[in-house]
Each structure stands twice: as C-alpha cells, then as structure tokens.
Write a protein that holds these residues in place. Structure first.
Motif, PDB file in Angstrom:
ATOM      1  N   LEU A   1      -3.606   4.037 -11.626  1.00 43.38           N
ATOM      2  CA  LEU A   1      -2.605   2.807 -11.120  1.00 43.38           C
ATOM      3  C   LEU A   1      -3.106   2.347  -9.778  1.00 43.38           C
ATOM      4  N   GLY A   2      -3.624   3.147  -9.069  1.00 41.16           N
ATOM      5  CA  GLY A   2      -4.101   2.750  -7.643  1.00 41.16           C
ATOM      6  C   GLY A   2      -2.957   2.710  -6.704  1.00 41.16           C
ATOM      7  N   PRO A   3      -3.582   2.678  -5.231  1.00 39.46           N
ATOM      8  CA  PRO A   3      -2.761   2.718  -4.108  1.00 39.46           C
ATOM      9  C   PRO A   3      -2.036   1.442  -3.617  1.00 39.46           C
ATOM     10  N   SER A   4      -2.754   0.274  -4.067  1.00 38.81           N
ATOM     11  CA  SER A   4      -2.629  -1.014  -3.478  1.00 38.81           C
ATOM     12  C   SER A   4      -2.451  -2.222  -4.284  1.00 38.81           C
ATOM     13  N   GLN A   5      -1.777  -3.090  -4.046  1.00 42.05           N
ATOM     14  CA  GLN A   5      -1.729  -4.443  -4.816  1.00 42.05           C
ATOM     15  C   GLN A   5      -1.917  -5.642  -3.605  1.00 42.05           C
ATOM     16  N   VAL A   6      -2.109  -6.633  -4.027  1.00 44.04           N
ATOM     17  CA  VAL A   6      -2.503  -7.770  -2.856  1.00 44.04           C
ATOM     18  C   VAL A   6      -1.793  -9.090  -3.826  1.00 44.04           C
TER      19      VAL A   6
ATOM     20  N   TYR B   1       1.076  -1.387   0.040  1.00 41.93           N
ATOM     21  CA  TYR B   1      -0.018  -0.053   0.079  1.00 41.93           C
ATOM     22  C   TYR B   1       0.902   1.146   0.025  1.00 41.93           C
ATOM     23  N   VAL B   2       0.396   2.264  -0.911  1.00 46.14           N
ATOM     24  CA  VAL B   2       1.126   3.569  -1.045  1.00 46.14           C
ATOM     25  C   VAL B   2       0.307   4.591  -0.408  1.00 46.14           C
ATOM     26  N   PRO B   3       0.791   5.272   0.966  1.00 47.84           N
ATOM     27  CA  PRO B   3       0.037   6.257   1.413  1.00 47.84           C
ATOM     28  C   PRO B   3       0.050   7.542   0.991  1.00 47.84           C
ATOM     29  N   HIS B   4      -0.030   7.828  -0.084  1.00 49.38           N
ATOM     30  CA  HIS B   4       0.503   9.066  -0.786  1.00 49.38           C
ATOM     31  C   HIS B   4      -0.440   9.463  -1.892  1.00 49.38           C
ATOM     32  N   THR B   5      -1.057  10.539  -2.255  1.00 50.52           N
ATOM     33  CA  THR B   5      -2.232  10.788  -3.240  1.00 50.52           C
ATOM     34  C   THR B   5      -1.294  11.006  -4.424  1.00 50.52           C
ATOM     35  N   THR B   6      -0.291  11.036  -4.931  1.00 48.55           N
ATOM     36  CA  THR B   6       0.566  11.350  -5.991  1.00 48.55           C
ATOM     37  C   THR B   6       1.720  10.287  -6.336  1.00 48.55           C
ATOM     38  N   ALA B   7       1.394   8.880  -5.855  1.00 50.20           N
ATOM     39  CA  ALA B   7       2.149   7.963  -6.112  1.00 50.20           C
ATOM     40  C   ALA B   7       1.116   6.750  -6.156  1.00 50.20           C
ATOM     41  N   ALA B   8       1.706   5.611  -6.483  1.00 48.02           N
ATOM     42  CA  ALA B   8       1.068   4.207  -6.781  1.00 48.02           C
ATOM     43  C   ALA B   8       1.884   3.181  -6.797  1.00 48.02           C
ATOM     44  N   VAL B   9       1.265   1.936  -6.843  1.00 45.86           N
ATOM     45  CA  VAL B   9       1.937   0.951  -6.862  1.00 45.86           C
ATOM     46  C   VAL B   9       1.435  -0.197  -7.950  1.00 45.86           C
ATOM     47  N   THR B  10       2.263  -0.690  -8.608  1.00 48.51           N
ATOM     48  CA  THR B  10       1.819  -1.775  -9.606  1.00 48.51           C
ATOM     49  C   THR B  10       2.512  -2.731  -9.899  1.00 48.51           C
ATOM     50  N   ILE B  11       2.078  -3.946 -10.592  1.00 49.41           N
ATOM     51  CA  ILE B  11       2.854  -5.185 -10.657  1.00 49.41           C
ATOM     52  C   ILE B  11       2.913  -5.103 -12.290  1.00 49.41           C
TER      53      ILE B  11
ATOM     54  N   PRO C   1      11.212  14.701  -7.139  1.00 51.33           N
ATOM     55  CA  PRO C   1      11.628  13.609  -6.064  1.00 51.33           C
ATOM     56  C   PRO C   1      11.075  13.893  -4.954  1.00 51.33           C
ATOM     57  N   ARG C   2      11.010  12.985  -4.124  1.00 48.06           N
ATOM     58  CA  ARG C   2      10.418  13.045  -2.775  1.00 48.06           C
ATOM     59  C   ARG C   2      10.912  11.746  -1.962  1.00 48.06           C
ATOM     60  N   ARG C   3      10.816  11.736  -0.755  1.00 42.54           N
ATOM     61  CA  ARG C   3      10.983  10.755   0.266  1.00 42.54           C
ATOM     62  C   ARG C   3       9.651  10.056   0.430  1.00 42.54           C
ATOM     63  N   ARG C   4       9.394   8.872   0.385  1.00 44.25           N
ATOM     64  CA  ARG C   4       8.106   8.184   0.215  1.00 44.25           C
ATOM     65  C   ARG C   4       8.081   7.150   1.242  1.00 44.25           C
ATOM     66  N   ARG C   5       6.931   6.496   1.295  1.00 46.86           N
ATOM     67  CA  ARG C   5       6.872   5.344   2.277  1.00 46.86           C
ATOM     68  C   ARG C   5       6.110   4.141   1.404  1.00 46.86           C
ATOM     69  N   LEU C   6       6.290   3.001   1.498  1.00 45.51           N
ATOM     70  CA  LEU C   6       5.598   1.921   1.027  1.00 45.51           C
ATOM     71  C   LEU C   6       5.216   0.773   2.191  1.00 45.51           C
ATOM     72  N   VAL C   7       4.044   0.752   2.612  1.00 44.64           N
ATOM     73  CA  VAL C   7       3.472  -0.131   3.680  1.00 44.64           C
ATOM     74  C   VAL C   7       3.240  -1.617   3.122  1.00 44.64           C
ATOM     75  N   VAL C   8       3.868  -2.679   3.645  1.00 43.94           N
ATOM     76  CA  VAL C   8       3.851  -4.064   3.183  1.00 43.94           C
ATOM     77  C   VAL C   8       3.512  -4.765   4.452  1.00 43.94           C
ATOM     78  N   GLN C   9       2.070  -5.255   4.396  1.00 38.07           N
ATOM     79  CA  GLN C   9       1.490  -6.046   5.452  1.00 38.07           C
ATOM     80  C   GLN C   9       1.303  -7.570   4.986  1.00 38.07           C
ATOM     81  N   VAL C  10       1.886  -8.176   5.809  1.00 41.50           N
ATOM     82  CA  VAL C  10       1.541  -9.717   5.354  1.00 41.50           C
ATOM     83  C   VAL C  10       0.862 -10.799   6.365  1.00 41.50           C
ATOM     84  N   VAL C  11      -0.183 -11.129   5.841  1.00 38.27           N
ATOM     85  CA  VAL C  11      -1.199 -11.826   6.596  1.00 38.27           C
ATOM     86  C   VAL C  11      -1.322 -13.220   6.491  1.00 38.27           C
TER      87      VAL C  11
END
Length: 130
Positions: A91-96, A39-49, A120-130
């Motif tokens: 692209l969206g903020p998340s992938q599973v 999950y990407v907690p930013h409104t101007t970034a995304a994650v894709t596969i 360019p920015r400093r960003r965070r990417l949240v990875v949760q494994v369940v």
C-alpha cells in the motif's frame, strides 16, 4: 506546515478513517492552493485513499491483503510480523492530495485511511501542507 497526528490502533490489522484529522491539518495550515503530503513513518503501517462511505470496502481490502500475505506463511523475517511489512509495502507509506481553496481535493466517496498491520499500537501520521 507539518502536523503530527497521534493514532492509537485497536487491532492487529485495521483501516482507520483519518480524513477529518487530515482536513483539520489542511485548514490549520492556511494554505489555499498546494499539496497535502500524508506520510506514515512506520514499516508495518501504510496510508491509502479509498471509499469511505461503505465500511465493507476496507474489510474487503484487509481480507484480500490477508490472503496475499498470510500471518503464518514461511517467512525469513522471524519477528512474527513479516506479513505486516509486506502489506505496508504493497500500500505504501505516503499519499499526496491536491489542496484547492483551502480544502483537500478528494472525490465524492474518497477517504484517507491509516492502515495498521501490526497492532494494536500507538502510531504517528505526518501531514505536511505546502
């Protein structure tokens, strides 16, 4: 288990392969079968596969997104980054991704990409494994 990956982008638009970091998070979780939520907690970034073997694929994606949402189009949002919001929404903020035997279940050519649209920015990417 949640892990936050710190990402530093170097360009206004960029696709960074973050597969290795996501795989490390999965391994550290100890989960053998489950799901990996990215999950990407930013409104101007995304994650894709998408394909990670040929860098021209990411270049083609960024070029097409630039055509769909050009920087200089007449937007109502006046902060100068409306195009980035649109690209992130497309692209969206998340992938599973499934986890099996303690590993991400990705196809042969698939990689996980953090997509920067307002860097360019400093960003965070949240990875949760369940």
């Amino acid at each position: 288990m949640i892990r936050i990956l710190e990402i530093r982008t170097g360009a206004r638009t960029q696709m960074l392969d973050v597969t290795a970091g996501v795989k490390e998070a999965v391994a550290a979780s100890g989960v053998q079968e489950g799901l990996c939520i990215i999950y990407v907690p930013h409104t101007t970034a995304a994650v894709t596969i998408n394909e990670g073997a040929d860098p021209s694929v990411a270049e083609d994606i960024l070029n097409r997104l630039a055509q769909l949402a050009p920087v200089d189009a007449p937007y109502h949002h006046r902060e100068g980054n409306a195009d980035a919001h649109i690209k992130a929404a497309l692209l969206g903020p998340s992938q599973v991704v499934p986890v099996k035997d303690g590993r991400l279940v990705l196809g042969s050519w698939q990689s996980v990409f953090f997509c920067e649209f307002d860097g360019p920015r400093r960003r965070r990417l949240v990875v949760q494994v369940v």
